[in-house]
Design an enzyme around this catalytic site. Structure first.
Site, PDB file in Angstrom:
ATOM      1  N   CYS A  44       0.795  -1.230   0.000  1.00 43.52           N
ATOM      2  CA  CYS A  44       0.000   0.000   0.000  1.00 43.52           C
ATOM      3  C   CYS A  44       0.829   1.282   0.000  1.00 43.52           C
ATOM      4  O   CYS A  44       0.764   2.072  -0.941  1.00 43.52           O
ATOM      5  CB  CYS A  44      -0.935  -0.005   1.207  1.00 43.52           C
ATOM      6  N   HIS A  94      -2.046   6.495   3.285  1.00 42.86           N
ATOM      7  CA  HIS A  94      -1.006   5.793   4.055  1.00 42.86           C
ATOM      8  C   HIS A  94       0.215   6.668   4.346  1.00 42.86           C
ATOM      9  O   HIS A  94       1.333   6.160   4.457  1.00 42.86           O
ATOM     10  CB  HIS A  94      -0.563   4.517   3.323  1.00 42.86           C
ATOM     11  N   ASP A 282      -3.934   0.783  -6.079  1.00 43.31           N
ATOM     12  CA  ASP A 282      -2.546   0.802  -5.612  1.00 43.31           C
ATOM     13  C   ASP A 282      -1.824  -0.512  -5.893  1.00 43.31           C
ATOM     14  O   ASP A 282      -0.612  -0.536  -6.076  1.00 43.31           O
ATOM     15  CB  ASP A 282      -2.462   1.164  -4.122  1.00 43.31           C
ATOM     16  N   HIS A 283      -2.554  -1.622  -5.937  1.00 43.37           N
ATOM     17  CA  HIS A 283      -1.988  -2.946  -6.264  1.00 43.37           C
ATOM     18  C   HIS A 283      -3.147  -3.908  -6.359  1.00 43.37           C
ATOM     19  O   HIS A 283      -4.321  -3.515  -6.239  1.00 43.37           O
ATOM     20  CB  HIS A 283      -0.970  -3.414  -5.213  1.00 43.37           C
TER      21      HIS A 283
END
Length: 586
Positions: A44, A94, A282-283
């Protein structure tokens, strides 16, 4: 922006997908779809840091989910704010440390995760499993719910984002805006409300295409990840796998519904025609493929993300096959604003405008990635170029996949290597340059120092990067599905050798490892100290200025004016004909 959304599962990329995302499908139909978009780190915080800065994680200290992003590192929020945009962030990013804005003028929500250094990875004690590591509870407890922490969060994110758009159109009509909306779904835990869970009541939930690989036969990094998530040597029951995947599918549908709400608000505010919408993640999430879960590796399900640019009044719909990454978004956003990035500052990303609208510009067809989080003890890097994906860490055997012929990544072409693995240099030789085919049309004479920069961002008119491994000498077709006879002329061994040489030239693994360890040790010490005595947290607390909201006697004028300025669309002020209180006719 979604969290942990795997592109290979979505219907915009997979026509047989059971996941129902009608809004995203509509964006894809009328937008620019990037079919081979990747994150630059499958975790993240590092991924998001690369996205907002346009730089690789090792360049900015984005090593794990407790990394500190320096306040002096420019983000796209800084660039756009300098150009006069109002920049706002709603949702997860984050950020860790005292700076929780990083260029955003306004932050509408707090973050869902801690802003301190408590989740710092510890390579000094690799066998210790901290209590914040992933485990399999997300899978074992998957199913329908009434409420979760994540639902509380995302509902607030969407509400605050909608309110931002209402406020913008009422009070900042003449100022352009950049609103980043970052949801936490479909990130685990795999739990979703019955409304969305029931969408898949009569749907056959497919099991992973690649069954669980026996743990002792997994590659070394995957073995370490299985231990990180407390799954090594254990079996996951099929009913739990199906439940987790169903909840994940439901969460994707939930995200789709939230995107629809935002698009409806844009339209109601009259902003649709002049707003560019970009959707990405983000992934991804392995979701049981190969027996792996969550992310933290470079397999397609973990690393490949959705990316759509939607602005039908500006850009013609198309599908882009070349490899791109979320790190490319900063220079893309800056180009969309009509500005330019500062050439004297580091930048690894490359503008995507040559794919979107401008036929002139760099098309690298290359993605670089780095992972330095839990589950490894040395940088794990990835190069995605043309049809190839190369994965390497000094502590593990290399991996090489032909994604065109082997999209499930079942055949590691590097496993049959006959070449000797190079020893990573103790320090980088500044005079070393990458190897590449001399007859490639992309070759341009460069100084060795320039070639060490991944995308030559310090060069005013940068050429395409050298393409050491390429199936075709005609690199413009390297991302296509066309299998050429030249494949027989270029063996996997020579391609592997070129990738290995490029990796050990491009990255100083020893220096990066030392930097990671030093950063981890600093942050652990600082966190332990700051948890003693009076604790001052870094979590962002959005200001709630109740004295300036709704109807107040200060700063709003009369009651009619307060009501009028809060109404949209506004109507001309009207009064009945007659005698006013002061005796004047109107």
């Amino acid at each position: 922006m979604a969290d942990q959304m795997a592109a290979p599962l979505l219907s915009m990329y997979n026509s047989s997908s059971p996941i129902k995302t009608p809004t995203l499908d509509r964006l894809a139909k009328d937008g620019v779809v990037f079919e081979s978009a990747y994150c630059n780190s499958p975790l993240c915080a590092p991924s998001r840091f690369s996205l907002v800065t346009g730089q690789l994680p090792s360049k900015i200290g984005g090593y794990d989910n407790a990394s500190n992003l320096g306040s002096d590192i420019p983000t796209y929020a800084h660039y756009l704010r300098r150009e006069g945009y109002h920049t706002a962030l709603a949702g997860k990013m984050h950020f860790c440390g005292p700076d929780q804005l990083h260029g955003f003028e306004q932050r509408l929500t707090t973050d869902i995760y801690p802003g301190d250094y408590g989740w710092t990875v510890n390579w000094d004690e690799p066998e210790v499993r901290p209590d914040w590591f992933h485990n399999m509870s997300s899978v074992l407890e998957a199913g329908p719910v009434v409420r979760t922490n994540q639902l509380d969060y995302d509902d607030d994110v969407i509400h605050k984002s909608s309110q931002y758009l209402y406020d913008h159109v009422r009070h900042r009509t003449n100022q352009p805006f950049c609103l980043t909306v970052s949801m936490t779904h479909p990130h685990d835990p795999y739990a979703m409300t019955k409304e969305y869970w029931d969408v898949y009541e009569d749907v056959e939930i497919p099991l992973p295409k690649t069954p669980t690989i026996p743990h002792e036969q997994q590659d070394p990094h995957s073995q370490r990840l299985l231990k990180v998530i407390d799954l090594y040597g254990k079996e996951m029951p099929e009913e739990n796998v199906r439940a987790a995947r169903r909840a994940y599918f439901a969460a994707c549908t939930y995200v789709d519904a939230q995107v629809e709400k935002l698009l409806r608000t844009l339209n109601n505010c009259g902003l649709s025609d002049d707003t560019i919408v970009i959707f990405t993640a983000d992934h991804g999430d392995m979701l049981g493929e190969r027996g792996l879960w969550y992310k933290m590796n470079w397999y397609e399900m973990s690393a490949r993300v959705p990316m759509v640019v939607y602005a039908p009044s500006r850009y013609e719909p198309k599908r882009v096959k070349e490899n791109v990454s979320t790190m490319d978004l900063l220079p893309t956003f800056v180009a969309m604003s009509g500005s330019a990035v500062q050439q004297s500052l580091p930048l690894d990303g490359v503008s995507l405008m040559p794919y979107i609208a401008d036929p002139v510009g760099i098309r690298t067809d290359t993605v670089l990635g780095e992972y330095m989080g839990e589950g490894t003890l040395s940088p794990l890097v990835m190069i995605r170029r043309g049809r190839w994906k190369f994965i390497y860490s000094p502590i593990d055997p290399p991996q090489l996949f032909d994604i065109v012929d082997d999209p499930a990544e079942r055949v590691n072409l590097a496993a049959v290597r006959t070449i000797e693995l190079p020893s990573p240099p103790s320090s980088r030789d500044p005079n070393t340059s990458f190897s590449y085919y001399a007859n490639s049309p992309s070759v341009t004479t460069l100084t060795p120092r320039t070639q060490l920069d991944p995308y030559f961002s310090k060069v005013l008119n940068p050429p395409s990067p050298p393409r050491s491994p390429s199936l075709h000498h005609d690199t413009t077709n390297s991302g296509s599905n066309n299998t050429s006879a030249s494949f027989k002329d270029i063996s996997a061994q020579s391609i592997l050798a070129d990738f290995l040489k490029e990796a050990t030239t491009r990255w100083d693994f020893k220096a990066i490892t030392e930097d990671v360890l030093e950063s981890q040790r600093r942050r652990r010490l600082v966190h332990d100290a700051l948890m003693q005595g009076r604790v001052t947290t870094w979590e962002y607390v959005p200001p709630y200025e109740a004295s300036n909201m709704y109807i107040r006697n200060q700063g709003m004028g009369g009651l009619d004016n307060a009501e009028w300025t809060s109404r949209w669309p506004r109507q001309p002020k009207a009064q009945l004909p007659g005698v006013s209180a002061g005796g004047q006719y109107f």
